[in-house]
Design an enzyme around this catalytic site. Sequence first.
Site, PDB file in Angstrom:
ATOM      1  N   ASP A  65      80.626  79.656   0.951  1.00 40.52           N
ATOM      2  CA  ASP A  65      79.842  79.720   2.195  1.00 40.52           C
ATOM      3  C   ASP A  65      80.286  80.851   3.126  1.00 40.52           C
ATOM      4  OD1 ASP A  65      82.294  78.619   2.768  1.00 40.52           O
ATOM      5  OD2 ASP A  65      81.556  76.762   3.639  1.00 40.52           O
ATOM      6  N   HIS A  66      81.491  81.367   2.960  1.00 37.57           N
ATOM      7  CA  HIS A  66      82.009  82.376   3.888  1.00 37.57           C
ATOM      8  C   HIS A  66      81.672  83.806   3.452  1.00 37.57           C
ATOM      9  CE1 HIS A  66      84.362  79.072   5.502  1.00 37.57           C
ATOM     10  NE2 HIS A  66      84.930  79.849   6.403  1.00 37.57           N
ATOM     11  N   ASP A 120      90.204  74.378   5.220  1.00 41.12           N
ATOM     12  CA  ASP A 120      89.450  74.961   6.317  1.00 41.12           C
ATOM     13  C   ASP A 120      89.710  74.083   7.530  1.00 41.12           C
ATOM     14  OD1 ASP A 120      86.890  76.973   6.743  1.00 41.12           O
ATOM     15  OD2 ASP A 120      86.968  75.295   8.134  1.00 41.12           O
ATOM     16  N   ARG A 380      84.104  78.659  17.858  1.00 44.40           N
ATOM     17  CA  ARG A 380      85.196  79.584  18.219  1.00 44.40           C
ATOM     18  C   ARG A 380      84.624  80.843  18.844  1.00 44.40           C
ATOM     19  NH1 ARG A 380      88.900  78.412  12.979  1.00 44.40           N
ATOM     20  NH2 ARG A 380      89.794  76.568  13.967  1.00 44.40           N
ATOM     21  N   SER A 542      92.310  79.073  12.629  1.00 42.15           N
ATOM     22  CA  SER A 542      91.978  78.869  11.224  1.00 42.15           C
ATOM     23  C   SER A 542      93.129  78.301  10.391  1.00 42.15           C
ATOM     24  CB  SER A 542      91.573  80.231  10.667  1.00 42.15           C
ATOM     25  OG  SER A 542      91.740  80.296   9.282  1.00 42.15           O
ATOM     26  N   ARG A 544      93.639  79.625   7.507  1.00 36.59           N
ATOM     27  CA  ARG A 544      93.862  80.690   6.514  1.00 36.59           C
ATOM     28  C   ARG A 544      95.357  80.925   6.267  1.00 36.59           C
ATOM     29  NH1 ARG A 544      90.969  84.837  10.681  1.00 36.59           N
ATOM     30  NH2 ARG A 544      89.454  83.177  10.446  1.00 36.59           N
TER      31      ARG A 544
HETATM   32  C1  MIC Z   1      87.187  79.874  10.627  1.00 39.55           C
HETATM   33  O1  MIC Z   1      86.295  79.226  11.160  1.00 39.55           O
HETATM   34  O2  MIC Z   1      88.022  80.549  11.250  1.00 39.55           O
HETATM   35  C2  MIC Z   1      87.294  79.833   9.122  1.00 39.55           C
HETATM   36  C3  MIC Z   1      86.944  81.163   8.608  1.00 39.55           C
HETATM   37  O3  MIC Z   1      86.396  78.895   8.590  1.00 39.55           O
HETATM   38  C4  MIC Z   1      88.724  79.432   8.756  1.00 39.55           C
HETATM   39  C5  MIC Z   1      89.039  79.517   7.320  1.00 39.55           C
HETATM   40  C6  MIC Z   1      89.311  80.907   6.851  1.00 39.55           C
HETATM   41  O4  MIC Z   1      89.891  81.711   7.569  1.00 39.55           O
HETATM   42  O5  MIC Z   1      88.946  81.166   5.699  1.00 39.55           O
HETATM   43  C7  MIC Z   1      89.147  78.037   9.231  1.00 39.55           C
HETATM   44  O6  MIC Z   1      88.599  77.548  10.188  1.00 39.55           O
HETATM   45  O7  MIC Z   1      90.106  77.473   8.687  1.00 39.55           O
HETATM   46 FE1  SF4 Z   2      82.292  78.628   8.569  1.00 44.06          FE
HETATM   47 FE2  SF4 Z   2      84.573  78.320   9.912  1.00 44.06          FE
HETATM   48 FE3  SF4 Z   2      82.346  79.096  11.147  1.00 44.06          FE
HETATM   49 FE4  SF4 Z   2      82.528  76.642  10.261  1.00 44.06          FE
HETATM   50  S1  SF4 Z   2      83.786  77.556  11.845  1.00 44.06           S
HETATM   51  S2  SF4 Z   2      80.756  77.985  10.049  1.00 44.06           S
HETATM   52  S3  SF4 Z   2      83.707  76.896   8.377  1.00 44.06           S
HETATM   53  S4  SF4 Z   2      83.465  80.236   9.597  1.00 44.06           S
END
Ligand code: MIC
Ligand code: SF4
Length: 651
Positions: A65-66, A120, A380, A542, A544
């Site tokens: 999805d990313h 995630d 975010r 995140s 990550r």
């Molecule tokens: C995000 O919303 O920051 C992400 C991208 O979904 C991350 C995961 C990632 O960095 O791959 C998260 O929320 O953990």
């Molecule tokens: Fe995707 Fe993270 Fe954004 Fe949710 S918050 S839509 S998991 S990038």
Amino acid sequence: MAKGTVVQKIIDSHLVSGEKKTGAPVAIRIDQTLTQDATGTMAYLELEAMQIPRVKTEVSVSYVDHNMMQNGPENRNDHLYLQSVAAAKGVYFSRPGNGICHQVHLERFGAPGKTLLGSDSHTPTCGGIGMVAIGAGGLDVAMAMAGEAFRLAYPKIVGVKLTGKLQHWVSAKDIILKVLSILTTKGNVGSIVEYFGPGVKTLSVPQRATVTNMGAELGVTTSVFPSDELTREFLKAQDRESSWTDLQADANAEYDSVIEIDLNTLEPLAACPSSPDNIKSIKELEGIKVGQVIIGSCTNSSLKDLMLVAGMLKGRKVNDEVTLAIAPGSKQVLEMLARNGALGDIIAAGARILESGCGPCIGQGQSPANDTVSVRTFNRNFAGRTGTKGDQAYLTSPEVAAAAALAGKFVLPASLKIDYPEVKDVKEFLIDDSMIIPPPPAGTAVEIIRKPTIGKPPINQALPDLLNGQVVIKVGDKITTDHIMPAGIHLKHRSNIPEYSKVVFECFTQEGKPSFAERAAAVRDSGKHGVIVGRDSYGQGSSREHAAICPMYLGVKAVIAFAIERIYSANLINFGIVPFVFANKEDYDKIEEGDLLEIKALRSQLKVGTPVTAIVHKADGQPFEIELEHKLTAEDISIILAGGTLNCANK
Ligand code: MIC
Ligand code: SF4
């Protein structure tokens, strides 16, 4: 300590070891896991490195999805690896286009009373269906897939009592924005939020999921709603009623602390730039010109959300000065909108339809112009996350976002004199799981596809006894994982650590000066160990694990801050970096970038509950001692001494 709560019932029924005492280290059994592609490639490479033939969970799902833009071969290479490794290891594979992991998991897999660990940070979305759903680094999720229990501190339970009922134009998003204004993004490590009270039964499962989703921004371990008749109805409409169980807090349940929110009096709110807890009311923002609106993300792209938006847009046009983009959360949502005609109303209004995925939420397209207000229904708004330096991203409900798209400015949706679109909960969702590929039976031969951009998890050395450190960077409060490890255009390098490591702390690079990566590599290559100094809430955001792996690759051995966020701290431990906190906060002011920081006999100094002494050598002046504390358990220490979890797992 809390008693008789939903959280406690789920944790206690999954307890593998540890004492039921707030803050005590415990381990719980994990029933389900989820991964997404941006963290998943590393997680499955780690699972492979542990030589686990097949996952041991009840259900494990790998979502894509990313990384969906496919600018260059990297994204598709990742998808092919993920699809083949899922088949090889007994994991369901949700194909690109099927939707955002959290939305699809809620629709098709989530089950009350179960535990879910996801790579995630918004995994708590499934708390809306009565699960204890926790975000973690990829390696912790790989360990859970391997059948290992998940370690956490026995939580403090914050009860949020909901009374009353949301008024028209006030939304579930406003509940969590209100909670964020009270609890903020700082200081909630080790807590779980549990919603209770008469207001709960006025909220459908997708609304509850909006609240638990953005609960991640509080820095809590997760957020949970009870499972009741509305949960049953949701599951029945998803043709999964058999997954339902009733799960309520006892009538005399006790919480460690309680806050109360009266839904009757709640008003439309927004998180202002550049933190999810910078909350203002829409009344205060009225009149501010808006140039971009995006509706979507795992927080606000359920069918209910988008039907409401469609109802507002029907027969109207998006303001000439605004671009409106909409990314439905899942194929189920998009297909239902298409079949019931609502998509036609959205398109006719002038919206740009994006595919079902994370998209702009993680900087994959739709960066706003300079000096432009962007209103997003996401969770975010960290500085620069949109892909535009100096961005001004506001987080709101779909109602407020749609109103801004029509008016070209912040307005109270009620002021537009649109009839409030009453959206009823559907009795039957459209069920078509053809984009979810189940794993073949155990023993089926599967070739794992590894194109050239699929790397290997880097291997660390055991922790040295003499930390011969040098401070490579000193940063301030609330450093997020987006600061440490940017996504956006760099997201496609998640499977290639040497390449991705080049952009660690890129946002702090000054023109004409060496980058963090160059400085850290120089420290490493001179035989010293990199040290990072931060302040409060270091590593929020995140899950990550790249924000730990890439610094590790660049030779960083210790992070020293005032407080380090839960997932980030666990990721540091997993990759053999010591998460220290200053015993005396004044010492922060005494340390500068470039200072040498020596810790003698570090391996023997590292003991549970015992501070460690470090000596700071400045370029001029006398060396001085500082005391560093940590919250490491005995198990954490043995992992760090070995140089990380992979080194332990492979022993
Ligand atoms: C995000 O919303 O920051 C992400 C991208 O979904 C991350 C995961 C990632 O960095 O791959 C998260 O929320 O953990
Ligand atoms: Fe995707 Fe993270 Fe954004 Fe949710 S918050 S839509 S998991 S990038």
